[in-house]
Design a protein around this motif. Structure first.
Motif, PDB file in Angstrom:
ATOM      1  N   PRO A  62      49.584 101.282 108.399  1.00 36.65           N
ATOM      2  CA  PRO A  62      48.711  99.855 108.438  1.00 36.65           C
ATOM      3  C   PRO A  62      49.533  98.599 108.325  1.00 36.65           C
ATOM      4  CG  PRO A  62      47.758 101.584 107.249  1.00 36.65           C
ATOM      5  CD  PRO A  62      49.119 102.142 107.642  1.00 36.65           C
ATOM      6  N   ASN A  68      43.604  97.706 105.199  1.00 40.09           N
ATOM      7  CA  ASN A  68      43.611  97.990 106.595  1.00 40.09           C
ATOM      8  C   ASN A  68      44.034  99.476 107.165  1.00 40.09           C
ATOM      9  OD1 ASN A  68      43.590  95.110 106.927  1.00 40.09           O
ATOM     10  ND2 ASN A  68      45.898  95.014 106.453  1.00 40.09           N
ATOM     11  N   GLU A  71      43.284 101.075 110.716  1.00 38.12           N
ATOM     12  CA  GLU A  71      44.051 100.910 111.745  1.00 38.12           C
ATOM     13  C   GLU A  71      44.710 102.400 112.310  1.00 38.12           C
ATOM     14  OE1 GLU A  71      45.203  96.214 110.905  1.00 38.12           O
ATOM     15  OE2 GLU A  71      46.963  97.792 110.900  1.00 38.12           O
TER      16      GLU A  71
END
Length: 88
Positions: A62, A68, A71
């Motif tokens: 990520p 995050n 992702e």
């Protein structure tokens, strides 16, 4: 018979060298991505170790230094033996 053994050896050598190149390319990708991911970690060596393991298994990391994880689903879903997230 000798010709067969020599040709088999050459084919094996060629295949192993191509796999080595792929592995090395993946390593440099993971090293650069994990370097960014772990740049602000308190325990840098541990972060780089586990990030490298996760990157090799998932082929993604990520973005950013924290969060995050949506992702990269594989990276997000890896758990350690205690059921906690494995990847930093």
């Amino acid at each position: 018979m000798k010709l067969y053994v020599v040709s088999l050896l050459l084919v094996t050598l060629l295949l192993s060298s191509s796999l080595f190149e792929i592995a090395m390319a993946n390593t440099s990708f993971c090293d650069s991505k994990c370097g960014v991911r772990c740049s602000k970690a308190g325990l840098m060596k541990r972060c780089l170790k586990y990030c490298g393991i996760c990157c090799a298994a998932c082929s993604c990391v990520p973005s950013g230094t924290y969060g995050n994880k949506s992702e990269c689903r594989c990276y997000r879903d890896k758990l350690n033996s205690k059921g906690k997230p494995k990847c930093p």
